[in-house]
Design a protein around this motif. Structure first.
Motif, PDB file in Angstrom:
ATOM      1  N   ALA A   1      -7.943  -0.358  -3.757  1.00 24.71           N
ATOM      2  CA  ALA A   1      -8.713  -0.321  -2.509  1.00 24.71           C
ATOM      3  C   ALA A   1      -8.218   0.869  -1.708  1.00 24.71           C
ATOM      4  CB  ALA A   1      -8.493  -1.616  -1.732  1.00 24.71           C
ATOM      5  N   MET A   2      -9.166   1.695  -1.304  1.00 26.55           N
ATOM      6  CA  MET A   2      -8.804   2.846  -0.479  1.00 26.55           C
ATOM      7  C   MET A   2      -9.428   2.680   0.900  1.00 26.55           C
ATOM      8  SD  MET A   2      -8.953   6.217  -2.835  1.00 26.55           S
ATOM      9  CE  MET A   2      -7.764   6.518  -4.132  1.00 26.55           C
ATOM     10  N   VAL A   3      -8.669   3.005   1.915  1.00 27.03           N
ATOM     11  CA  VAL A   3      -9.184   2.880   3.271  1.00 27.03           C
ATOM     12  C   VAL A   3      -9.120   4.247   3.932  1.00 27.03           C
ATOM     13  CG1 VAL A   3      -8.865   1.757   5.515  1.00 27.03           C
ATOM     14  CG2 VAL A   3      -8.377   0.494   3.396  1.00 27.03           C
ATOM     15  N   VAL A   4     -10.258   4.651   4.495  1.00 30.11           N
ATOM     16  CA  VAL A   4     -10.305   5.951   5.171  1.00 30.11           C
ATOM     17  C   VAL A   4      -9.456   5.863   6.440  1.00 30.11           C
ATOM     18  CG1 VAL A   4     -11.817   7.584   6.368  1.00 30.11           C
ATOM     19  CG2 VAL A   4     -12.557   6.509   4.221  1.00 30.11           C
ATOM     20  N   ALA A   5      -8.676   6.914   6.671  1.00 32.89           N
ATOM     21  CA  ALA A   5      -7.780   6.916   7.828  1.00 32.89           C
ATOM     22  C   ALA A   5      -8.589   6.803   9.108  1.00 32.89           C
ATOM     23  CB  ALA A   5      -6.957   8.195   7.831  1.00 32.89           C
TER      24      ALA A   5
ATOM     25  N   PRO B   1       0.828  -1.211   0.000  1.00 37.50           N
ATOM     26  CA  PRO B   1       0.000   0.000   0.000  1.00 37.50           C
ATOM     27  C   PRO B   1       0.864   1.264   0.000  1.00 37.50           C
ATOM     28  CG  PRO B   1      -0.574  -1.482   1.813  1.00 37.50           C
ATOM     29  CD  PRO B   1       0.696  -1.983   1.230  1.00 37.50           C
ATOM     30  N   ASN B   2       0.332   2.303  -0.615  1.00 32.76           N
ATOM     31  CA  ASN B   2       0.961   3.637  -0.553  1.00 32.76           C
ATOM     32  C   ASN B   2       2.369   3.670  -1.140  1.00 32.76           C
ATOM     33  OD1 ASN B   2      -1.383   4.176   0.749  1.00 32.76           O
ATOM     34  ND2 ASN B   2      -0.470   4.953   2.638  1.00 32.76           N
ATOM     35  N   LEU B   3       2.688   2.679  -1.942  1.00 32.15           N
ATOM     36  CA  LEU B   3       4.005   2.646  -2.599  1.00 32.15           C
ATOM     37  C   LEU B   3       3.778   2.801  -4.098  1.00 32.15           C
ATOM     38  CD1 LEU B   3       7.134   1.950  -2.322  1.00 32.15           C
ATOM     39  CD2 LEU B   3       6.458  -0.335  -3.046  1.00 32.15           C
ATOM     40  N   PHE B   4       4.179   3.928  -4.630  1.00 30.91           N
ATOM     41  CA  PHE B   4       3.988   4.201  -6.058  1.00 30.91           C
ATOM     42  C   PHE B   4       5.291   3.965  -6.811  1.00 30.91           C
ATOM     43  CE2 PHE B   4       0.870   6.910  -3.903  1.00 30.91           C
ATOM     44  CZ  PHE B   4      -0.295   6.574  -4.588  1.00 30.91           C
ATOM     45  N   ILE B   5       5.134   3.483  -8.025  1.00 30.38           N
ATOM     46  CA  ILE B   5       6.300   3.261  -8.885  1.00 30.38           C
ATOM     47  C   ILE B   5       6.121   4.150 -10.116  1.00 30.38           C
ATOM     48  CG2 ILE B   5       7.679   1.509 -10.082  1.00 30.38           C
ATOM     49  CD1 ILE B   5       6.010  -0.599  -8.481  1.00 30.38           C
ATOM     50  N   VAL B   6       7.165   4.816 -10.504  1.00 30.13           N
ATOM     51  CA  VAL B   6       7.078   5.654 -11.711  1.00 30.13           C
ATOM     52  C   VAL B   6       7.813   4.956 -12.847  1.00 30.13           C
ATOM     53  CG1 VAL B   6       7.652   7.889 -12.732  1.00 30.13           C
ATOM     54  CG2 VAL B   6       6.855   7.762 -10.367  1.00 30.13           C
ATOM     55  N   THR B   7       7.155   4.880 -13.989  1.00 30.76           N
ATOM     56  CA  THR B   7       7.626   4.165 -15.181  1.00 30.76           C
ATOM     57  C   THR B   7       8.015   2.725 -14.846  1.00 30.76           C
ATOM     58  OG1 THR B   7       9.932   4.932 -15.068  1.00 30.76           O
ATOM     59  CG2 THR B   7       8.390   6.288 -16.312  1.00 30.76           C
ATOM     60  N   GLY B   8       7.210   2.102 -14.030  1.00 36.13           N
ATOM     61  CA  GLY B   8       7.482   0.733 -13.603  1.00 36.13           C
ATOM     62  C   GLY B   8       7.067  -0.295 -14.648  1.00 36.13           C
ATOM     63  N   PRO B   9       7.417  -1.559 -14.405  1.00 41.45           N
ATOM     64  CA  PRO B   9       6.989  -2.625 -15.300  1.00 41.45           C
ATOM     65  C   PRO B   9       5.463  -2.683 -15.356  1.00 41.45           C
ATOM     66  CG  PRO B   9       7.991  -3.509 -13.283  1.00 41.45           C
ATOM     67  CD  PRO B   9       8.186  -2.044 -13.247  1.00 41.45           C
ATOM     68  N   GLY B  10       4.939  -2.823 -16.570  1.00 39.09           N
ATOM     69  CA  GLY B  10       3.484  -2.792 -16.722  1.00 39.09           C
ATOM     70  C   GLY B  10       3.002  -1.426 -17.158  1.00 39.09           C
ATOM     71  N   SER B  11       3.936  -0.483 -17.338  1.00 42.04           N
ATOM     72  CA  SER B  11       3.583   0.834 -17.903  1.00 42.04           C
ATOM     73  C   SER B  11       4.418   1.032 -19.169  1.00 42.04           C
ATOM     74  CB  SER B  11       3.855   1.937 -16.882  1.00 42.04           C
ATOM     75  OG  SER B  11       5.238   2.226 -16.832  1.00 42.04           O
TER      76      SER B  11
ATOM     77  N   ASP C   1      -8.331  14.928   0.264  1.00 37.37           N
ATOM     78  CA  ASP C   1      -9.642  15.583   0.330  1.00 37.37           C
ATOM     79  C   ASP C   1     -10.697  14.694   0.980  1.00 37.37           C
ATOM     80  OD1 ASP C   1      -8.426  17.628  -0.920  1.00 37.37           O
ATOM     81  OD2 ASP C   1      -9.327  17.291  -2.904  1.00 37.37           O
ATOM     82  N   ARG C   2     -10.497  13.392   0.889  1.00 36.88           N
ATOM     83  CA  ARG C   2     -11.503  12.469   1.415  1.00 36.88           C
ATOM     84  C   ARG C   2     -11.063  11.762   2.701  1.00 36.88           C
ATOM     85  NH1 ARG C   2     -11.734  13.401  -3.551  1.00 36.88           N
ATOM     86  NH2 ARG C   2     -13.649  13.419  -4.770  1.00 36.88           N
ATOM     87  N   GLY C   3      -9.947  12.178   3.235  1.00 36.54           N
ATOM     88  CA  GLY C   3      -9.463  11.568   4.478  1.00 36.54           C
ATOM     89  C   GLY C   3      -9.056  10.120   4.318  1.00 36.54           C
ATOM     90  N   VAL C   4      -8.656   9.767   3.097  1.00 33.89           N
ATOM     91  CA  VAL C   4      -8.245   8.382   2.857  1.00 33.89           C
ATOM     92  C   VAL C   4      -6.796   8.197   3.324  1.00 33.89           C
ATOM     93  CG1 VAL C   4      -7.768   6.683   1.049  1.00 33.89           C
ATOM     94  CG2 VAL C   4      -9.826   8.101   0.928  1.00 33.89           C
ATOM     95  N   GLY C   5      -6.561   7.113   4.048  1.00 31.85           N
ATOM     96  CA  GLY C   5      -5.220   6.906   4.617  1.00 31.85           C
ATOM     97  C   GLY C   5      -4.372   5.941   3.841  1.00 31.85           C
ATOM     98  N   SER C   6      -5.008   5.093   3.027  1.00 31.50           N
ATOM     99  CA  SER C   6      -4.166   4.174   2.250  1.00 31.50           C
ATOM    100  C   SER C   6      -4.837   3.783   0.946  1.00 31.50           C
ATOM    101  CB  SER C   6      -3.820   2.914   3.067  1.00 31.50           C
ATOM    102  OG  SER C   6      -4.881   2.000   3.054  1.00 31.50           O
TER     103      SER C   6
END
Ligand code: N01
Length: 554
Positions: A541-545, A430-440, A467-472
Motif C-alpha cells: 500500500a502506497m500513500v501519497v504524501a 511502513p517504510n522499513l525495509f529488510i535486506v536478506t530478511g526471512p522470507g527471501s 517521482d510520484r510524491g508517495v510518502g509511505s
C-alpha cells in the motif's frame, strides 16, 4: 523526500536524513552507494569498529567464504570487478575484509558511516511518516525510511552452560573473535560445536594446541573445499565471461552460484555412474556437491545416496572406528543443515592430540574452572572456543526495539515466527525495509547476489515513490499472508524442515520453529520481485504524501 546532494554529514545530537541504514556490511555499503546515486541523504550506523559486517566479526582461524571468490563479490561496478584480484579460490576472511574496506574507500562511503554505534530503537510516527532512531551514543535521528542491513548471522549465540562464569581460561566465540592474534600454542583447548565455523577452525587450532577436545552434539556433513591459489590466468578466464556469469547467477533457479545444472535425479543413474559423479564433485570440492543431481534436497532415497557417499568417505579418512562412527551424520538429510566445506577436517581427528567428545550421549553437565564436564568426566582445558552459532536471520533485528503502527513492536508481531512480504517488508511497519530478511532467499543463496538484488529493488522503489510524491509504502496483510503461505509451502516440499537447523530457528531455545528463508531460488524470487514492481508494487500500500517532505540531510 527531496533529493539532496551527497554530502558529509557530521555527527549531531539530532539530525534528519532521507534514509537511515543499519549496518555497514556489504548491504550497508551498496545501499549507501545506491542512495547517493539517487541524490538522497543517508546515514549508516555500524556497531563494529569498521565496515565489513560478518567479515569484520568472524576472524577465527581458518575463516573463509565457502562461495568462490570470483562469485562472492560485487557485480554492480565493472571497474571494481576487474580491478580486484582475489588471491585464492575461496577468499580468506582478512582478504574479504580488505575488499569491503576497498569498496568503502573506492566509492568514498566512509563519510556517511558512523562506526562503533548501535541502533537501539526505531519508532515510527504515523502522523509524519517518519522513523525516529536512537543510537548507543545517545543521539536521535529521523528519516522517512529505514533499511535494516543487520546481517543474518551476526547475533552470536552463547549457550548458557552451567558454571560458565567459573571458567578461569579465555573463552572465545567464533563470531566475536578478538582482533589481536590468538595463540593456542601449548594450550589444552575445547571447541564446542561442529558447524561450519568449527569445521574451518578445528584443523588450525589442532596444529597449535597441545590437546584439543571437540565437543560434538550433532555430526555435520562436510565436503573438501580444495582451496587453491587463483592464478592471473584463472581470474582472466572468469572475467572474460563475467557479464554472462553474473547474469546466470542472478537468474539461477537455485542459489545464485553458477555451476553445472543437473539434468537428472540421483536414482536415474546406475550405482557406479552415481558414485563416479559424486567422486568427481568430491575431488573438485566445494558447495556444488549438492548440485550433482536435481533432487537431492527433494527426495529422501536420492538424498540417502549422497549421504551414504559422504559417510563412506569419512570412514575412509578417520582411522579410529568409534571416532569415525561419531563423525558420520545420521540424523538429518545431507544439505538440510548447511553443508560444510573444509580443509582437512576429518583427517584432523587422526592426530594424536585431538579427541572427539560425544555430547549427544553425554551432554555437557557444567563448565568447571579448568575443565568441561561431560558424562561424569572432566576434560581439562585452558581455553574454550564456542563455535555455537547465531540467533540467525531474526536475532539482530530482534535486538533493536522496532515499533511500527500503533506502537506495536516487531518482536511482538514476530513472536510466532517472522512474517514478511517478499522478505522485504513486514505489514504494520511502513517504510522499513529488510535486506536478506526471512522470507527471501537470503542464507540459501550467494549472499552478494541477493544483497545486490534487494538493494537495487529498494533503491528503485524509493525512486518510484519520489517521482510520484508517495510518502509511505507498507506491505499489506493479505499479500504478506499469501507470501508466508507460499514460503512455507515451498519449504514443505523439500527435505529442509526435517533438520533441527538454524534455518528453522531450532538452535535457539524457545524460538518459534519456522523455515525462515525462501527456497524457491534466486531467479524465481527476482522475477517475482520485478513483477511486483512492474505492477506498481502490487501487494504494497502506497500513500501519497500529504505535504511535500522537507529537505533532508540538513
Ligand atoms: O554455527 P552452527 P556456525 N551445546 O549453528 C553446536 C555460515 N558460515 O557458526 O547442531 C552443544 O552451524 C551446534 O550443535 P547442534 C554458514 O551458513 C559460513 O558454525 O545444534 N553444542 C552446532 O554444532 C553456517 O551454517 C562459513 O546440535 C551446541 C554448532 O554449535 C552458519 O554460518 C563459515 C550448543 C553451531 O553450528 C553458522 O555456522 C562459517 C549447545 N548448547 C559459518 N549450541 C563459510 O562460508 C550450539 N551447539 C565457510
Amino acid at each position: 523526500m527531496v533529493a539532496t546532494q551527497p554530502q558529509s554529514v557530521p555527527t549531531r545530537a539530532h539530525a534528519r536524513y532521507d534514509v537511515i541504514v543499519v549496518g555497514a556490511g556489504f548491504t550497508g555499503l551498496y545501499m549507501l552507494h545506491r542512495l547517493r546515486k539517487l541524490g538522497l541523504s543517508a546515514r549508516v550506523f555500524e556497531q563494529g569498529g569498521d565496515v565489513g559486517g560478518t567479515w569484520y566479526w568472524n576472524r577465527y582461524p581458518g575463516a573463509r567464504c565457502d562461495v568462490e571468490s570470483m562469485q562472492y563479490s560485487f557485480s554492480f561496478d565493472e571497474a571494481l570487478q576487474r580491478e580486484w584480484d582475489w588471491s585464492e579460490r575461496y577468499a580468506p576472511q582478512p582478504e574479504i575484509l580488505r575488499y569491503a574496506n576497498h569498496v568503502a574507500d573506492r566509492f568514498d562511503l566512509r563519510k556517511d558511516i558512523q562506526l562503533d554505534t548501535r541502533v537501539e530503537s526505531a519508532v515510527f510516527d504515523e502522523t509524519s511518516n517518519e522513523w525516529t532512531v536512537t543510537t548507543s551514543d545517545g543521539a536521535t535521528v529521523t528519516a522517512p525510511y529505514v533499511v535494516l542491513g543487520t546481517g543474518c548471522l551476526s547475533n552470536a549465540r552463547v549457550p548458557e552452560f552451567k558454571g560458565m562464569g567459573d571458567f578461569k581460561g579465555q573463552v572465545y566465540h567464533t563470531g566475536h573473535w578478538p582482533h589481536e592474534p590468538v595463540d593456542f600454542t601449548g594450550l589444552r583447548v575445547g571447541v564446542i560445536g561442529t558447524g561450519s565455523s568449527a569445521i574451518q577452525s578445528i584443523p588450525l587450532i589442532a596444529e597449535q594446541a597441545s590437546e584439543l577436545f571437540v565437543f560434538q552434539r550433532t555430526a555435520n556433513f562436510s565436503v573438501p573445499a580444495r582451496n587453491a591459489p587463483l592464478s592471473a590466468g584463472e581470474r582472466e578466464a572468469w572475467r572474460k565471461d563475467y557479464a554472462e556469469i553474473r547474469r546466470r547467477a542472478r537468474e539461477d533457479m537455485k542459489n545464485g552460484i553458477v555451476q553445472p545444472v543437473p539434468d537428472r535425479g540421483a536414482l536415474d543413474d546406475p550405482d557406479e555412474v552415481r558414485r563416479e559423479k559424486y567422486g568427481a564433485r568430491w575431488n573438485s570440492g566445494g558447495l556444488t556437491f549438492m548440485g550433482v543431481y536435481n533432487n537431492l534436497v527433494l527426495d529422501q532415497p536420492a538424498n540417502d545416496t549422497a549421504a551414504d557417499f559422504i559417510r563412506e568417505r569419512i570412514a575412509g579418512i578417520v582411522a579410529d572406528p568409534e571416532t569415525s562412527r561419531l563423525l558420520q551424520p545420521n540424523d538429518h538429510p545431507v544439505g538440510s543443515k548447511r553443508i560444510c566445506v573444509d580443509t582437512d577436517y576429518y583427517a584432523t581427528f587422526n592426530r594424536p592430540n585431538v579427541k572427539l567428545v560425544d555430547i549427544r550421549s553425554h551432554p555437557i553437565e557444567r563448565i568447571q574452572p579448568h575443565a568441561v564436564r561431560s558424562g561424569g568426566r572432566d576434560y581439562q582445558v585452558d581455553a574454550l572456543v564456542l563455535a555455537t552459532g547465531f540467533d540467525a536471520m531474526t536475532g539482530s533485528v530482534a535486538k533493536i526495539d522496532i515499533r511500527g503502527r500503533g506502537g506495536r513492536t516487531l518482536n511482538d508481531k514476530w513472536a510466532e515466527g517472522p512474517r514478511t512480504y517478499l522478505g522485504l517488508m513486514s505489514a504494520g511497519f511502513p517504510n522499513l525495509f529488510i535486506v536478506t530478511g526471512p522470507g527471501s532467499p537470503s542464507v540459501l543463496s550467494n549472499m552478494i547476489v541477493s544483497i545486490e538484488q534487494h538493494v537495487d529493488w529498494i533503491a528503485d522503489c524509493l525512486a518510484y515513490m519520489r517521482d510520484r510524491g508517495v510518502g509511505s509504502i507498507e506491505a499489506t496483510h493479505s499479500a504478506e499472508d499469501r507470501w508466508v503461505a507460499h514460503v512455507n509451502e515451498v519449504a514443505g516440499s523439500t527435505l529442509y524442515p526435517q533438520a533441527n537447523s538454524w534455518y528453522m530457528g531450532a538452535n535457539i531455545p524457545g524460538k518459534p520453529q519456522i523455515f525462515m528463508p525462501y527456497i524457491g531460488g534466486v531467479g524465481v524470487y527476482r522475477q517475482i520481485c520485478n513483477d511486483v514492481a512492474a505492477k506498481d508494487y502490487d501487494g504494497f500500500a502506497m500513500v501519497v504524501a500529504a505535504r511535500p517532505q522537507a529537505a533532508a540531510g540538513g
